[in-house]
Design a protein around this motif. Structure first.
Motif, PDB file in Angstrom:
ATOM      1  N   VAL A  78       0.830  -1.237  -0.040  1.00  0.00           N
ATOM      2  CA  VAL A  78       0.016   0.014   0.136  1.00  0.00           C
ATOM      3  C   VAL A  78       0.854   1.161  -0.148  1.00  0.00           C
ATOM      4  O   VAL A  78       1.862   1.376   0.821  1.00  0.00           O
ATOM      5  N   ASN A  79       0.622   2.183  -1.141  1.00  0.00           N
ATOM      6  CA  ASN A  79       1.385   3.310  -1.035  1.00  0.00           C
ATOM      7  C   ASN A  79       0.315   4.508  -0.443  1.00  0.00           C
ATOM      8  O   ASN A  79      -0.454   4.788  -1.026  1.00  0.00           O
ATOM      9  N   VAL A  80       0.974   4.913   0.733  1.00  0.00           N
ATOM     10  CA  VAL A  80       0.196   5.961   1.272  1.00  0.00           C
ATOM     11  C   VAL A  80       0.350   7.383   0.832  1.00  0.00           C
ATOM     12  O   VAL A  80      -0.035   8.492   1.671  1.00  0.00           O
ATOM     13  N   LYS A 135      -8.886  -6.543   0.016  1.00  0.00           N
ATOM     14  CA  LYS A 135      -7.807  -5.886  -0.477  1.00  0.00           C
ATOM     15  C   LYS A 135      -6.745  -6.192   0.477  1.00  0.00           C
ATOM     16  O   LYS A 135      -5.458  -6.175  -0.300  1.00  0.00           O
ATOM     17  N   LEU A 136      -6.919  -5.871   1.717  1.00  0.00           N
ATOM     18  CA  LEU A 136      -5.571  -5.885   2.688  1.00  0.00           C
ATOM     19  C   LEU A 136      -5.502  -7.479   3.107  1.00  0.00           C
ATOM     20  O   LEU A 136      -4.271  -7.610   3.988  1.00  0.00           O
ATOM     21  N   MET A 161      -1.584  -0.923  -4.209  1.00  0.00           N
ATOM     22  CA  MET A 161      -2.755  -0.050  -4.191  1.00  0.00           C
ATOM     23  C   MET A 161      -1.780   1.383  -4.086  1.00  0.00           C
ATOM     24  O   MET A 161      -1.273   1.672  -3.089  1.00  0.00           O
ATOM     25  N   ALA A 166      -6.033   4.694  -0.604  1.00  0.00           N
ATOM     26  CA  ALA A 166      -4.932   4.106  -0.118  1.00  0.00           C
ATOM     27  C   ALA A 166      -4.222   5.195   0.909  1.00  0.00           C
ATOM     28  O   ALA A 166      -3.602   4.924   1.846  1.00  0.00           O
ATOM     29  N   VAL A 179       1.244  -6.390   5.613  1.00  0.00           N
ATOM     30  CA  VAL A 179       1.283  -5.617   4.594  1.00  0.00           C
ATOM     31  C   VAL A 179       2.557  -4.782   4.561  1.00  0.00           C
ATOM     32  O   VAL A 179       3.136  -4.214   5.628  1.00  0.00           O
ATOM     33  N   TRP A 181       4.113  -1.232   3.631  1.00  0.00           N
ATOM     34  CA  TRP A 181       3.543   0.309   3.451  1.00  0.00           C
ATOM     35  C   TRP A 181       4.544   1.255   3.048  1.00  0.00           C
ATOM     36  O   TRP A 181       5.645   0.799   3.636  1.00  0.00           O
TER      37      TRP A 181
END
Length: 325
Positions: A78-80, A135-136, A161, A166, A179, A181
């Motif tokens: 996940v790209n935050v 999705k997670l 994502m 996200a 995950v 991150w």
């Protein structure tokens, strides 16, 4: 009047006062964009019966769902990073790192506002049917034991994502230690300029309506509330007839800097967290991602990033998910 009647009336008054105080408290929380009350708010658009549906689910849900068994070949990333931090290019990087098997989401739309609100409120206790929770936690849909890739793995798959929603998920990262991150940041003045371009180009519809939450609906309205409205950015833009350039730059600076710092604070102690700077360049960031994800560095020998980058940016910005297996 009997003593019982007096007590009954007195009890009713006490309950009324408590109810009023609770309503005042809830209103104050809503003004502060409390996630819990945002979650409740999106459940109240039809009947009062749904007002506490989310709280009841929280109390009754003994979610024992655990993520699939991870190994070096199966990852969720996940790209935050905030909008305008190279999210589209980042997705293209994953196509290079996982060339034969991937599920990539640049912006997600297949969910409702209450799904996002529930996930942000409940984290790992979210109902397992929630599409964002899935999705997670569920295996990447493109996973195939017969696939192969140039990074040396006989089984390689990833779900990644970026962009919305996200960039809102950092507060629940601790509930998903499996995950990976990633937070991509951008030099502040460059980010301000690019954000103003985004507001002037893609957010003008927010100023057409005079009713909250403006013209955006559903999940986009909730994203507006939790991100764009945190520093009155949309409000100020619409007060100036949709001209984002008239928003004081200090307002934009404060908003972006604060959001970036809050996101980093949620993630800094996570066992799988990588921070990248857009200004470090594509090759350096790719190298750090390869190390972070435990991939074979030989994949970098096949890299012709610049030509790939220029080619990919000519594609359709509206694409939301890419599958390859």
């Amino acid at each position: 009047m009997s003593r019982r009647t007096v007590l009954s009336h007195g009890g009713a008054k006490i309950l009324l006062v408590i109810s009023l105080l609770c309503n005042v408290y809830l209103i104050s929380l809503l003004n502060e964009s409390s996630l819990e009350d945002v979650a409740i708010a999106v459940r109240t658009d039809k009947t009062d019966d749904k007002r506490y549906a989310l709280r009841e689910r929280n109390n009754n849900n003994n979610n024992t769902t655990t993520p699939f068994e991870f190994d070096d070949d199966k990852k969720i990333i996940v790209n935050v990073g905030m909008p305008r931090t190279g999210t589209h290019s980042w997705i293209n990087m994953l196509k290079i790192l996982y060339p034969t098997s991937y599920e990539l989401h640049h912006q997600i739309y297949d969910y409702e506002a209450q799904d996002l609100a529930e996930l942000l409120l409940l984290g790992k206790r979210t109902n397992p049917t929630n599409p964002l929770y899935q999705k997670l936690t569920l295996p990447p849909s493109s996973f195939s034991s017969g696939s192969s890739s140039s990074n040396g793995s006989s089984r390689s798959a990833v779900r990644a994502m970026a962009d919305h929603p996200a960039f809102l998920l950092a507060p629940i990262a601790k509930d998903f230690p499996h995950v990976y991150w990633i937070q991509v940041t951008r030099e502040l003045e460059s980010h301000v300029n690019s954000t103003l371009y985004m507001l002037n180009t893609w957010c003008q519809d927010r100023c057409v309506c005079n009713t909250a939450p403006r013209c955006s609906k559903g999940s986009i309205a909730l994203i507006d509330r939790l991100y764009f409205d945190k520093n009155r950015v949309l409000e100020l833009m619409c007060e100036n007839n949709g001209n984002a350039n008239l928003i004081p730059r200090d307002v934009i600076r404060t908003w972006l800097r604060r959001y970036e710092e809050e996101t980093e604070a949620y993630l800094r102690d996570h066992p799988r967290f990588l921070r990248l700077r857009l200004e470090d360049g594509s090759r350096e960031n790719m190298k750090r991602m390869v190390q972070f994800l435990g991939l074979n560095e030989s994949v970098l020998d096949l890299l012709d990033y610049e030509s790939f980058h220029l080619k990919s940016r000519k594609g359709n910005r509206g694409s939301q998910v890419t599958y390859l297996n």
